[in-house]
Design an enzyme around this catalytic site. Structure first.
Site, PDB file in Angstrom:
ATOM      1  N   HIS A 209       0.888  -1.079  -0.090  1.00 49.06           N
ATOM      2  CA  HIS A 209       0.024   0.111  -0.037  1.00 49.06           C
ATOM      3  C   HIS A 209       0.735   1.201   0.091  1.00 49.06           C
ATOM      4  O   HIS A 209       0.378   2.478  -0.014  1.00 49.06           O
ATOM      5  CB  HIS A 209      -0.952   0.120   1.194  1.00 49.06           C
ATOM      6  CG  HIS A 209      -0.254   0.140   2.552  1.00 49.06           C
ATOM      7  ND1 HIS A 209      -0.184   1.534   3.078  1.00 49.06           N
ATOM      8  CD2 HIS A 209       0.468  -0.617   3.415  1.00 49.06           C
ATOM      9  CE1 HIS A 209       0.510   1.473   4.345  1.00 49.06           C
ATOM     10  NE2 HIS A 209       0.873   0.033   4.468  1.00 49.06           N
TER      11      HIS A 209
HETATM   12  N1  UDP Z   1      -4.435  -5.683   8.158  1.00 51.85           N
HETATM   13  C1  UDP Z   1      -5.854  -6.268   8.307  1.00 51.85           C
HETATM   14  N2  UDP Z   1      -6.523  -6.556   7.115  1.00 51.85           N
HETATM   15  C2  UDP Z   1      -5.787  -6.482   5.949  1.00 51.85           C
HETATM   16  C3  UDP Z   1      -4.289  -5.983   5.747  1.00 51.85           C
HETATM   17  C4  UDP Z   1      -3.837  -5.552   6.938  1.00 51.85           C
HETATM   18  O1  UDP Z   1      -6.280  -6.183   9.253  1.00 51.85           O
HETATM   19  O2  UDP Z   1      -6.411  -6.681   4.933  1.00 51.85           O
HETATM   20  C5  UDP Z   1      -3.950  -5.004   9.752  1.00 51.85           C
HETATM   21  C6  UDP Z   1      -2.643  -5.682   9.747  1.00 51.85           C
HETATM   22  O3  UDP Z   1      -2.682  -6.853  10.448  1.00 51.85           O
HETATM   23  C7  UDP Z   1      -1.921  -4.573  10.313  1.00 51.85           C
HETATM   24  C8  UDP Z   1      -2.519  -3.204   9.847  1.00 51.85           C
HETATM   25  O4  UDP Z   1      -3.749  -3.730   9.364  1.00 51.85           O
HETATM   26  O5  UDP Z   1      -2.345  -4.587  12.049  1.00 51.85           O
HETATM   27  C9  UDP Z   1      -1.521  -2.715   8.949  1.00 51.85           C
HETATM   28  O6  UDP Z   1      -2.057  -1.570   8.111  1.00 51.85           O
HETATM   29  P1  UDP Z   1      -1.471  -0.766   7.042  1.00 51.85           P
HETATM   30  O7  UDP Z   1      -0.678  -1.893   6.259  1.00 51.85           O
HETATM   31  O8  UDP Z   1      -2.407  -0.381   6.302  1.00 51.85           O
HETATM   32  O9  UDP Z   1      -0.586   0.321   7.721  1.00 51.85           O
HETATM   33  P2  UDP Z   1       1.055   0.358   8.263  1.00 51.85           P
HETATM   34  O10 UDP Z   1       1.230  -0.516   9.159  1.00 51.85           O
HETATM   35  O11 UDP Z   1       1.972   0.166   7.166  1.00 51.85           O
HETATM   36  O12 UDP Z   1       0.913   1.889   8.707  1.00 51.85           O
END
Ligand code: UDP
Length: 385
Positions: A209
């Site tokens: 993402h």
């Molecule tokens: N996650 C989820 N469903 C999905 C993809 C990710 O629940 O389809 C959760 C994952 O376990 C983690 C969080 O969303 O806790 C990550 O979010 P993201 O990758 O958007 O953000 P980042 O961590 O890069 O800030």
């Protein structure tokens, strides 16, 4: 008047702060407003996490402009500023490095103390807007919760006062420890298609993402090439911008890759725990994988979470580089699968430490008084109105 406000705005915020919110809700010593900035708003990027983790809902929700990053940030700043005209909290709390944390500018304008959870993380990659955001909020903050000693040292090197940084451990450990049983039964929320694909327990998981990967055609192509070199079933819950860009760049994944919209947390964590390994550019997913004992390929040029490389739970794949040897990354991560590492993120008490410290600070108005002596001036003398 409530004592403090906590302002969050995206999916991983709800997850990471879920225990902090529950502790604030049950505290007899501190009253709080929970403000949702409005950055994420759909059912599967917001509401499902409140429901599944039983998190208290926000009592204030902003309606913000959404056109682009500048529209989001300026709208968050305006909304927070106006809200603070009527609500003089003892402190306002932010988490992480998103557009939402730039709302801290409005809190600074009101001269209300700022608290930053996830402080002093650095990728030392100045091309990332997130690096600029987290550096900015750290330097505006009156209290910083840094997850690890190493992060605190990074803050000290930038001249941030030692007195305002408290090391707590990473609250994602608390969430995983407390919800393990829910993750085990998370398969009940999976679609029939995914349930069928994972029957033989021999599958991979993928998420992508980040701006630098998704908006850049050559980087997204490198990621697609890598994923297309795998021969197992891959479950790929794909963010909406990524879906759009895949179409726009005319990129195609092989038939062993199952693409779906983002899914709920309990089913995602169920898959993460059972998958052979995960390919991801998410900061949180690589931490979660490391804690659950699942190896990962981290799809990033730079990271603010190098610990996963230190303990050898993760292999780096830089999508900004042209590769020819995709198989070597796959065999490297395969070789990590059966090794045991110790997760480096803390002992599962971070949320308690953070809430206890907030209680202590708000107790005697010491949010104002704690301004350290090496600050250029004592903010308690300059408070507005
Ligand atoms: N996650 C989820 N469903 C999905 C993809 C990710 O629940 O389809 C959760 C994952 O376990 C983690 C969080 O969303 O806790 C990550 O979010 P993201 O990758 O958007 O953000 P980042 O961590 O890069 O800030």
């Amino acid at each position: 008047m409530k004592d403090i406000a906590i302002i969050l705005g995206i999916r991983p915020d709800v997850i990471r702060a879920s225990k902090i919110l529950k502790l604030l809700e049950s505290s007899n010593n501190l009253t709080y407003d929970f403000i949702w900035s409005g950055q994420h708003y759909s059912e599967n990027m917001k509401d499902v996490f409140f429901e599944q983790l039983n998190v208290p809902k926000p009592n204030v929700e902003f309606e913000i402009e959404k056109g682009n990053d500048a529209a989001i940030v300026s709208s968050v700043i305006k909304n927070i500023y106006n809200h603070l005209e009527k609500n003089k909290y003892k402190a306002v709390i932010f988490l992480g490095d998103t557009n939402t944390v730039m709302g801290s500018i409005a809190v600074a304008q009101h001269n209300i103390p700022i608290v930053h959870i996830e402080g002093c993380m650095r990728s030392y990659d100045w091309r990332m807007p997130e690096e600029k955001y987290r550096t900015t909020i750290d330097h505006l903050s009156d209290r910083i919760y840094a997850y690890l000693d190493g992060y605190k040292n990074q803050g000290l090197k930038e001249g941030i006062s030692e007195q305002i940084i408290k090391v707590t451990g990473n609250p994602i450990v608390d969430i995983i420890n407390e919800n393990k049983n829910l993750f085990e039964s998370g398969d009940q929320f999976l679609s029939q298609e995914i349930s069928k694909l994972i029957e033989k327990d021999d599958f991979l998981l993928a998420t992508v993402h980040r701006r630098e990967n998704v908006l850049e055609e050559s980087s997204l192509k490198e990621i697609v090439n890598l994923i297309n070199k795998t021969d197992k079933n891959v479950i790929f819950p794909m963010g909406y911008t990524t879906q759009k860009k895949m179409k726009e760049f005319n990129l195609n994944l092989n038939s062993n890759v199952y693409v779906c919209d983002p899914i709920g947390y309990l089913e995602f964590m169920h898959l993460l725990g059972r998958s052979d390994y995960v390919l991801s550019d998410s900061g949180t997913v690589v931490e979660e994988a490391c804690i659950l004992g699942t190896a990962s390929i981290q799809l990033r040029f730079s990271t603010e979470r190098p610990e996963v490389y230190d303990v050898e739970s993760s292999v780096k794949f830089d999508p900004s580089e042209k590769h020819t040897d995709y198989e070597s990354f796959i065999s490297k991560v395969e070789s990590l699968k059966n090794t045991n590492w110790e997760q480096p993120f803390g002992d599962g008490t971070a949320s308690d430490k953070i809430v206890q410290d907030l209680v202590n600070l708000s107790d005697t108005d010491s949010f104002k008084k704690h301004a350290p002596s090496d600050y250029p001036f004592d903010i308690s003398n300059s408070l507005k109105g």
